[in-house]
Scaffold this motif. Sequence first.
Motif, short mmCIF file in Angstrom:
data_model
loop_
_atom_site.label_atom_id
_atom_site.label_comp_id
_atom_site.label_asym_id
_atom_site.label_seq_id
_atom_site.Cartn_x
_atom_site.Cartn_y
_atom_site.Cartn_z
N VAL A 135 103.68 -5.38 -31.09
CA VAL A 135 103.01 -6.62 -31.47
C VAL A 135 101.65 -6.80 -30.80
CG1 VAL A 135 105.16 -7.82 -31.97
CG2 VAL A 135 104.18 -7.99 -29.68
N TRP A 136 101.32 -6.01 -29.81
CA TRP A 136 100.04 -6.13 -29.12
C TRP A 136 98.91 -5.78 -30.08
CZ3 TRP A 136 99.87 -7.91 -24.19
CH2 TRP A 136 98.63 -7.87 -23.56
N PRO A 137 97.80 -6.53 -30.07
CA PRO A 137 96.69 -6.22 -30.99
C PRO A 137 96.14 -4.82 -30.71
CG PRO A 137 96.32 -8.31 -29.84
CD PRO A 137 97.54 -7.70 -29.25
N HIS A 138 95.91 -4.09 -31.77
CA HIS A 138 95.39 -2.73 -31.65
C HIS A 138 93.88 -2.76 -31.87
CE1 HIS A 138 99.56 -2.12 -31.89
NE2 HIS A 138 99.58 -0.95 -32.48
N GLU A 139 93.16 -2.20 -30.96
CA GLU A 139 91.71 -2.10 -31.09
C GLU A 139 91.38 -0.72 -31.64
OE1 GLU A 139 89.22 -4.33 -30.52
OE2 GLU A 139 90.80 -5.80 -30.23
N PRO A 140 90.70 -0.66 -32.80
CA PRO A 140 90.35 0.65 -33.33
C PRO A 140 89.26 1.30 -32.47
CG PRO A 140 89.40 -1.07 -34.68
CD PRO A 140 90.28 -1.74 -33.66
N LEU A 141 89.35 2.59 -32.32
CA LEU A 141 88.37 3.34 -31.58
C LEU A 141 87.21 3.67 -32.50
CD1 LEU A 141 87.65 4.81 -28.96
CD2 LEU A 141 88.80 6.81 -29.88
N ALA A 142 86.01 3.35 -32.08
CA ALA A 142 84.83 3.63 -32.89
C ALA A 142 83.79 4.32 -32.01
CB ALA A 142 84.25 2.34 -33.46
N ALA A 143 83.37 5.47 -32.44
CA ALA A 143 82.37 6.21 -31.69
C ALA A 143 81.11 6.34 -32.54
CB ALA A 143 82.90 7.58 -31.30
N ARG A 144 80.02 6.00 -31.97
CA ARG A 144 78.73 6.15 -32.65
C ARG A 144 77.96 7.22 -31.89
NH1 ARG A 144 81.12 4.52 -36.28
NH2 ARG A 144 81.70 2.37 -36.40
N ALA A 145 77.22 8.00 -32.63
CA ALA A 145 76.49 9.09 -32.01
C ALA A 145 75.00 8.94 -32.27
CB ALA A 145 76.97 10.42 -32.58
N THR A 146 74.20 9.26 -31.27
CA THR A 146 72.75 9.31 -31.41
C THR A 146 72.26 10.55 -30.68
OG1 THR A 146 72.60 6.89 -31.46
CG2 THR A 146 70.59 8.09 -30.95
N ASP A 147 71.36 11.27 -31.31
CA ASP A 147 70.77 12.45 -30.70
C ASP A 147 69.29 12.45 -31.03
OD1 ASP A 147 70.55 14.78 -29.26
OD2 ASP A 147 71.47 16.05 -30.77
N ARG A 148 68.52 13.09 -30.19
CA ARG A 148 67.07 13.09 -30.41
C ARG A 148 66.46 14.42 -30.02
NH1 ARG A 148 64.55 8.64 -28.35
NH2 ARG A 148 62.56 9.68 -28.40
N ASP A 149 65.27 14.62 -30.53
CA ASP A 149 64.45 15.78 -30.26
C ASP A 149 63.06 15.21 -29.95
OD1 ASP A 149 62.48 17.98 -31.48
OD2 ASP A 149 64.34 18.98 -30.90
N ALA A 150 62.10 16.06 -29.74
CA ALA A 150 60.75 15.59 -29.48
C ALA A 150 60.11 14.96 -30.72
CB ALA A 150 59.88 16.73 -28.98
N ARG A 151 60.62 15.33 -31.92
CA ARG A 151 59.98 14.87 -33.15
C ARG A 151 60.85 13.99 -34.04
NH1 ARG A 151 57.90 20.80 -34.26
NH2 ARG A 151 60.07 21.04 -33.72
N PHE A 152 62.14 13.86 -33.74
CA PHE A 152 62.99 12.99 -34.55
C PHE A 152 64.24 12.59 -33.78
CE2 PHE A 152 65.27 16.87 -35.25
CZ PHE A 152 66.55 16.51 -35.63
N ALA A 153 64.90 11.55 -34.29
CA ALA A 153 66.18 11.10 -33.73
C ALA A 153 67.14 10.87 -34.90
CB ALA A 153 66.02 9.83 -32.93
N MET A 154 68.42 11.09 -34.64
CA MET A 154 69.45 10.92 -35.66
C MET A 154 70.57 10.08 -35.07
SD MET A 154 71.68 13.93 -37.44
CE MET A 154 70.52 14.44 -38.66
#
Length: 173
Positions: free
Chosen positions: A26-45
């Motif tokens: 019955v305990w509330p379940h928190e979904p796991l969410a992972a966000r990713a960010t990566d970068r280079d000298a000329r762009f980021a994703m």
Amino acid sequence: MAGTNARSRGVWLAVGVVAGLALAWVWPHEPLAARATDRDARFAMTTIPVRDITISGFRDNLDGVFVLDFLTGRLTGAVLNNKTGQFFHFYGRNVAADFNVDPNAGNPAYAIVTGNTGLSSQRGVTFANGTIYIGEMNSGLVIAYAFPYVDSNRPLPPTELVKVAAFPFREPQ
């Protein structure tokens, strides 16, 4: 007497296990969410939550991916259809113009992260769950961008991201 204590401990152990399982159920379940960010000298994703709904106990979520090109100041992105495995919603915006920086004249210094904000609908437009935050060092601004999302299985024409809000974090250079 020793048999009574052993049985009593066993009963309490069983009661504890059952109570623990019931509490976990019955305990509330928190979904796991992972966000990713990566970068280079000329762009980021970066990845961003687009839709996250639960219907009858089944979770249906979508992520989008966005690329910020530091050389052009252009932010582009797409959402991957989890049924067809194809990108089907496309987005873009010239963020260099929003920050009032010329990508050819200087060295814009961008940073990009995403968050799960769930903005409310405005003027009949339903926004995705996530918001993109971009900071630029020369202008000293952070700007939040949202994008509309329509549940559709066919590709839609490219849509411009919406500038939601901005704040200065330092004086411009």
